[in-house]
Design a protein around this motif. Structure first.
Motif, PDB file in Angstrom:
ATOM      1  N   GLU A   1      29.238 -11.079  -7.881  1.00 16.46           N
ATOM      2  CA  GLU A   1      28.402 -11.208  -8.945  1.00 16.46           C
ATOM      3  C   GLU A   1      29.080 -12.343  -9.830  1.00 16.46           C
TER       4      GLU A   1
ATOM      5  N   LEU B   1      28.314 -15.974  -8.808  1.00 14.83           N
ATOM      6  CA  LEU B   1      27.081 -16.498  -9.098  1.00 14.83           C
ATOM      7  C   LEU B   1      26.990 -16.891 -10.432  1.00 14.83           C
ATOM      8  N   ILE B   2      27.240 -15.802 -11.385  1.00 14.62           N
ATOM      9  CA  ILE B   2      27.113 -15.999 -12.685  1.00 14.62           C
ATOM     10  C   ILE B   2      27.743 -17.203 -13.256  1.00 14.62           C
TER      11      ILE B   2
ATOM     12  N   ALA C   1      25.578 -19.897 -12.503  1.00 11.75           N
ATOM     13  CA  ALA C   1      24.511 -19.821 -13.374  1.00 11.75           C
ATOM     14  C   ALA C   1      24.855 -20.568 -14.670  1.00 11.75           C
TER      15      ALA C   1
ATOM     16  N   GLY D   1      20.044 -15.993 -15.870  1.00 11.93           N
ATOM     17  CA  GLY D   1      21.106 -16.506 -14.969  1.00 11.93           C
ATOM     18  C   GLY D   1      21.219 -14.982 -14.318  1.00 11.93           C
ATOM     19  N   ARG D   2      21.585 -13.889 -14.914  1.00 12.31           N
ATOM     20  CA  ARG D   2      21.612 -12.679 -14.256  1.00 12.31           C
ATOM     21  C   ARG D   2      20.423 -12.195 -13.409  1.00 12.31           C
TER      22      ARG D   2
ATOM     23  N   ARG E   1      18.570 -14.380 -11.713  1.00 11.87           N
ATOM     24  CA  ARG E   1      18.652 -15.275 -10.538  1.00 11.87           C
ATOM     25  C   ARG E   1      19.856 -14.662  -9.974  1.00 11.87           C
ATOM     26  N   CYS E   2      20.994 -14.282 -10.292  1.00 14.21           N
ATOM     27  CA  CYS E   2      21.948 -13.736  -9.320  1.00 14.21           C
ATOM     28  C   CYS E   2      21.549 -12.439  -8.703  1.00 14.21           C
TER      29      CYS E   2
ATOM     30  N   LEU F   1      21.690 -11.815  -4.618  1.00 12.96           N
ATOM     31  CA  LEU F   1      22.592 -10.853  -4.230  1.00 12.96           C
ATOM     32  C   LEU F   1      21.532  -9.802  -3.127  1.00 12.96           C
TER      33      LEU F   1
ATOM     34  N   ALA G   1      28.274  -6.546  -4.513  1.00 11.72           N
ATOM     35  CA  ALA G   1      28.251  -7.512  -5.678  1.00 11.72           C
ATOM     36  C   ALA G   1      29.466  -7.374  -6.848  1.00 11.72           C
TER      37      ALA G   1
ATOM     38  N   MET H   1      25.441 -19.279  -3.925  1.00 12.11           N
ATOM     39  CA  MET H   1      25.839 -20.096  -5.136  1.00 12.11           C
ATOM     40  C   MET H   1      25.306 -21.330  -4.878  1.00 12.11           C
TER      41      MET H   1
ATOM     42  N   VAL I   1      21.637 -21.309  -6.569  1.00 10.97           N
ATOM     43  CA  VAL I   1      21.457 -20.815  -8.054  1.00 10.97           C
ATOM     44  C   VAL I   1      20.671 -21.921  -8.766  1.00 10.97           C
TER      45      VAL I   1
END
Length: 331
Positions: free
Chosen positions: A108, A111-112, A115, A125-126, A128-129, A133, A142, A161, A164
Motif C-alpha cells: 500500500e 502505491l501511495i 500516487a 490516491g487512496r 486508486r491504490c 490492490l 496490502a 505501480m 497508478v
C-alpha cells in the motif's frame, strides 16, 4: 547470418501509438541500433525479440525518454520523444527487467508513494491504490512489507505501480523474467486485460518465445541493431522452411497411391504416413485435400506442422543463444 526480411505492413485502421523512423544509437564504435523503423497501433501488444545485446532495452530506453537517440525520429502518442519528453512521460508507464519496488515499505505504501509522485490528491490516491490492490489480488497483502513477497507478487505490484498514473502506453522490458510458470501466466492475463478492457498499448520485450506467441499482435526480431523481420507470429513462422502436412493412411495401397500424387513428399511405410511440404496456409492445406479427394484416395488423419518461434529466431539471427522457450523455463 540469414537475414530473411519478408514483412507484412502493420494494420493501418488504428491510430498509431508508437512510431520510429531511422532510429540509431551507438556507444563508441559499437552500433547498438542501426536505423530501425516501427509503427505500432494503439490498443495492441507489440513484442520485440532478439538475442542478448541486440538492442531491445536500448530501444525501450530511447522510446521512454531515458536516453537520447543519436539519429532518427520517434513519436509516442503523437509527441516527439526528443522535442517534447515531458508530454511523452505523461502518457507512458515503464516496467523494467527488475521490480522497482521498495522492500522496506508495504504494498500500500509503495502505491501511495507513486500516487504522490503523480500529484494525485490524498483521497484520489487512496482510491486508486485500493482499486489496483484489488485488481492485482494484493488486498490481503496490502500492509505487509514487500520484502516478504514472492517474485510473482513483487512483479504484480511493480506493474500496479506503473498503472497508478493511468498510462495509455506501457513499456514492459522482460516483465516475467525469473517467474515460475504459474506466476508468468497470471501476468499474461493481467497484460491481456489491460489491452482488451482498457485499450492500453503494450510494447513488450521478452526472453520467452511462448510469451510473444501468446500475447503479441505483432512481433519484430531485432539482431545486431537491425530489424530482420516483422509480422504476426504465424507470418513469421511461414518465413521459415520445414513446415509440412502429415497424412496417415489405412494401408500401404492408399499410401502408395497418395505418394504418386505428390512428387516431393516423403513417404514412411512403417507409420503409413506421407509428409508433404507446406507453408501452413489454408490455401495450401485445401490444395492437398483437393488433390486427395480428386483422386479418390481416402486419408485416415491429417496434421499440420509449422516451424515455431524457436525456429524463426535461430534462422533469422543465426545464433545459438536463443530466448527461453516455455518448456525450458519449466525445468
Amino acid at each position: 547470418m540469414n537475414t530473411a526480411t519478408a514483412t507484412t505492413a502493420a494494420p493501418s485502421t488504428r491510430t498509431v501509438a508508437i512510431s520510429a523512423t531511422g532510429l540509431r544509437k551507438s556507444y563508441g564504435d559499437k552500433v547498438v541500433l542501426d536505423g530501425i523503423d516501427l509503427r505500432i497501433p494503439e490498443g495492441t501488444v507489440f513484442a520485440l525479440l532478439g538475442p542478448n545485446g541486440a538492442g531491445k532495452t536500448t530501444t525501450v530506453e530511447i522510446l521512454s525518454t531515458l536516453i537520447a537517440a543519436d539519429g532518427g525520429e520517434a513519436r509516442i502518442a503523437g509527441h516527439d520523444v526528443a522535442a517534447d519528453p515531458d508530454a511523452v512521460r505523461g502518457r507512458i508507464g515503464v516496467t523494467g527487467q527488475f521490480a522497482a519496488v521498495d522492500g522496506l515499505l508495504t504494498a500500500e505504501e509503495n502505491l501511495i508513494l507513486m500516487a504522490d509522485l503523480h500529484h494525485l490528491s490524498r483521497d484520489e490516491g487512496r482510491r486508486r491504490c485500493a482499486e489496483l490492490l484489488e485488481r492485482f489480488e494484493l488486498t490481503e497483502a496490502a500492509r505487509k512489507n514487500v520484502a516478504t513477497f514472492s517474485g510473482g507478487m513483487r512483479r504484480k505490484l511493480d506493474l500496479a505501480m506503473t498503472l497508478v498514473g493511468r498510462p495509455r502506453i506501457i513499456f514492459l522490458d522482460e516483465p516475467t523474467t525469473g517467474l515460475d510458470p504459474r506466476s508468468r501466466r497470471v501476468m499474461w492475463e493481467l497484460i491481456r486485460d489491460l489491452v482488451t478492457e482498457q485499450g492500453v498499448t503494450i510494447f513488450l520485450t521478452t526472453q520467452y518465445l511462448e510469451e510473444a506467441d501468446q500475447l503479441a499482435d505483432r512481433i519484430a526480431v531485432l539482431d545486431h541493431g537491425k530489424l530482420v523481420a516483422e509480422g504476426t507470429a504465424e507470418e513469421l513462422k511461414r518465413l521459415i522452411p520445414g513446415g509440412h502436412v502429415r497424412v496417415r493412411f489405412a494401408d500401404e495401397t492408399r499410401l502408395a497411391a497418395a505418394a504418386g500424387l505428390f512428387g516431393i513428399a516423403t513417404r514412411d511405410d512403417e507409420s503409413l504416413t506421407l509428409q508433404i511440404p507446406s507453408d501452413g496456409s489454408v490455401a495450401n492445406l485445401r490444395a492437398v485435400l483437393d488433390t486427395l479427394d480428386g483422386s479418390g484416395v481416402q486419408a485416415e488423419s491429417l496434421t499440420v506442422h509449422t516451424p515455431d518461434l524457436d525456429d524463426v529466431f535461430l534462422t533469422l539471427t543465426g545464433r545459438q543463444n536463443t530466448p527461453t522457450t516455455q518448456k525450458e523455463s519449466n525445468r
